[in-house]
Design a protein around this motif. Sequence first.
Motif, PDB file in Angstrom:
ATOM      1  N   GLU A 141       0.829  -1.196   0.000  1.00 15.80           N
ATOM      2  CA  GLU A 141       0.000   0.000   0.000  1.00 15.80           C
ATOM      3  C   GLU A 141       0.873   1.260   0.000  1.00 15.80           C
ATOM      4  OE1 GLU A 141      -3.833   0.224   0.511  1.00 15.80           O
ATOM      5  OE2 GLU A 141      -3.226  -1.465  -0.730  1.00 15.80           O
ATOM      6  N   ILE A 220      -4.104  -8.798   0.319  1.00 13.45           N
ATOM      7  CA  ILE A 220      -4.838  -8.206   1.436  1.00 13.45           C
ATOM      8  C   ILE A 220      -3.844  -7.348   2.221  1.00 13.45           C
ATOM      9  CG2 ILE A 220      -6.073  -8.656   3.595  1.00 13.45           C
ATOM     10  CD1 ILE A 220      -7.134 -11.216   2.373  1.00 13.45           C
ATOM     11  N   TYR A 222      -2.059  -4.957   5.094  1.00 11.80           N
ATOM     12  CA  TYR A 222      -1.972  -5.226   6.528  1.00 11.80           C
ATOM     13  C   TYR A 222      -3.103  -4.574   7.307  1.00 11.80           C
ATOM     14  CZ  TYR A 222      -0.051  -0.550   7.493  1.00 11.80           C
ATOM     15  OH  TYR A 222       0.116   0.805   7.619  1.00 11.80           O
ATOM     16  N   GLN A 223      -3.615  -3.448   6.807  1.00 10.18           N
ATOM     17  CA  GLN A 223      -4.712  -2.775   7.507  1.00 10.18           C
ATOM     18  C   GLN A 223      -5.977  -3.637   7.540  1.00 10.18           C
ATOM     19  OE1 GLN A 223      -3.003  -1.570   4.874  1.00 10.18           O
ATOM     20  NE2 GLN A 223      -2.631   0.634   5.037  1.00 10.18           N
ATOM     21  N   GLN A 224      -6.070  -4.588   6.612  1.00  8.10           N
ATOM     22  CA  GLN A 224      -7.249  -5.453   6.514  1.00  8.10           C
ATOM     23  C   GLN A 224      -6.918  -6.901   6.877  1.00  8.10           C
ATOM     24  OE1 GLN A 224      -9.235  -4.843   2.664  1.00  8.10           O
ATOM     25  NE2 GLN A 224      -8.295  -2.816   2.560  1.00  8.10           N
ATOM     26  N   HIS A 225      -5.903  -7.092   7.714  1.00  8.71           N
ATOM     27  CA  HIS A 225      -5.405  -8.425   8.014  1.00  8.71           C
ATOM     28  C   HIS A 225      -6.460  -9.372   8.581  1.00  8.71           C
ATOM     29  CE1 HIS A 225      -5.011  -6.328  11.897  1.00  8.71           C
ATOM     30  NE2 HIS A 225      -5.230  -7.512  12.433  1.00  8.71           N
ATOM     31  N   LYS A 226      -7.493  -8.833   9.215  1.00  9.17           N
ATOM     32  CA  LYS A 226      -8.528  -9.687   9.806  1.00  9.17           C
ATOM     33  C   LYS A 226      -9.273 -10.500   8.748  1.00  9.17           C
ATOM     34  CE  LYS A 226      -9.308  -6.930  13.979  1.00  9.17           C
ATOM     35  NZ  LYS A 226     -10.302  -6.135  14.759  1.00  9.17           N
ATOM     36  N   LYS A 227      -9.206 -10.065   7.506  1.00  7.86           N
ATOM     37  CA  LYS A 227      -9.860 -10.817   6.435  1.00  7.86           C
ATOM     38  C   LYS A 227      -9.285 -12.227   6.295  1.00  7.86           C
ATOM     39  CE  LYS A 227     -11.439  -7.016   3.484  1.00  7.86           C
ATOM     40  NZ  LYS A 227     -11.379  -6.423   2.126  1.00  7.86           N
ATOM     41  N   TYR A 228      -8.031 -12.407   6.709  1.00  2.00           N
ATOM     42  CA  TYR A 228      -7.413 -13.729   6.611  1.00  2.00           C
ATOM     43  C   TYR A 228      -8.003 -14.720   7.613  1.00  2.00           C
ATOM     44  CZ  TYR A 228      -3.707 -12.559   3.303  1.00  2.00           C
ATOM     45  OH  TYR A 228      -3.019 -12.227   2.172  1.00  2.00           O
ATOM     46  N   GLU A 230     -11.120 -14.301   9.408  1.00  2.00           N
ATOM     47  CA  GLU A 230     -12.567 -14.253   9.575  1.00  2.00           C
ATOM     48  C   GLU A 230     -13.256 -15.301   8.701  1.00  2.00           C
ATOM     49  OE1 GLU A 230     -13.029  -9.443  10.404  1.00  2.00           O
ATOM     50  OE2 GLU A 230     -13.328 -10.258   8.381  1.00  2.00           O
ATOM     51  N   ARG A 232     -15.957 -16.558   6.063  1.00  2.00           N
ATOM     52  CA  ARG A 232     -16.523 -15.880   4.904  1.00  2.00           C
ATOM     53  C   ARG A 232     -17.314 -16.869   4.067  1.00  2.00           C
ATOM     54  NH1 ARG A 232     -12.790 -12.610   2.589  1.00  2.00           N
ATOM     55  NH2 ARG A 232     -13.853 -12.643   0.605  1.00  2.00           N
ATOM     56  N   THR A 254      -1.575 -11.307  13.062  1.00  2.00           N
ATOM     57  CA  THR A 254      -2.522 -12.427  13.077  1.00  2.00           C
ATOM     58  C   THR A 254      -2.082 -13.594  13.954  1.00  2.00           C
ATOM     59  OG1 THR A 254      -1.506 -13.459  11.119  1.00  2.00           O
ATOM     60  CG2 THR A 254      -3.304 -11.887  10.736  1.00  2.00           C
TER      61      THR A 254
END
Length: 289
Positions: A141, A220, A222-228, A230, A232, A254
């Motif tokens: 980013e 993805i 790092y700011q959206q790391h929770k996507k890994y 969670e 889905r 994580t």
Amino acid sequence: MAAKNSSANIFFIESTCSPNPSYRSWCSLESWATQHPEKTVWFILVSPFINDATGVRKRLFNQYSNIRIVTSNLEEIFNETPLWELFNSDKWLKNTTWAEINLSDMLRVALVWKWGGIYADTDSICIKSTSNLTDAVGMGEDMIIINAILIGQPRHKVFWMLMEDIQQNFKGDIWGENGPHAITRVMNELCKTTNFTEIARSGKGCANMRVLPIESFYPIPYQQHKKYTEDRNETDLAKLFNGSYVLHFWNKLTENTPVSAKSHSILNTAAKKFCPVTYKIATLESNFF
């Protein structure tokens, strides 16, 4: 270490001196070994030994003939590089909480410059062969080049300049200063621009080094790391990450988030598919990965 000057090397580093690499680290090695059977995957240890109480190392050795685990000869690695003086000064050890990261930032570029091949962080899962990539780094980013994946032929100019930059501008107490910030400075200078998006789109790169778009290694941020981690609805990795070679799951963010073996998360789905030996052992011991 018996690595040869070749693009057929894949290097991983355990710089924390821990004798107990995590299952996620072993998963990373296995995923790269699976996707690159023609390459040698080196796990380079600063610690003098590994505790294999779980049996994962033995199982991986039995399954994959291309994995090597070796202790590091740091003097051999840094000898005849611009980092020799910095390494011997112990500046990377003093007045810092990031000693192991400072060492890793130095080691990775010296390894790829000296022997050639690929360096990858142990929080990366390879989902597609990178064998079509000869000399490449990847964008993150905010027009930053991230040093978690480095690909280059031996003696590449970019990595020599990166070692010089680390030596000259070393700041041991600032996170990222000797890693992403250093390689970004070098590529800014060589590319004569800070707009890496245009360079990535052109596919040309600069100084014989391609700059790959964000989705290649860091789909993805790092700011959206929770996507890994969670759950889905969509877990078709080929559909989700069509343009990606690697999923970098930002372990510092994580590592304390356990993932249920029954979850429909990206990390659980990727581990089950791309590091099956490690995943099976990990989930036999615990319901979490």
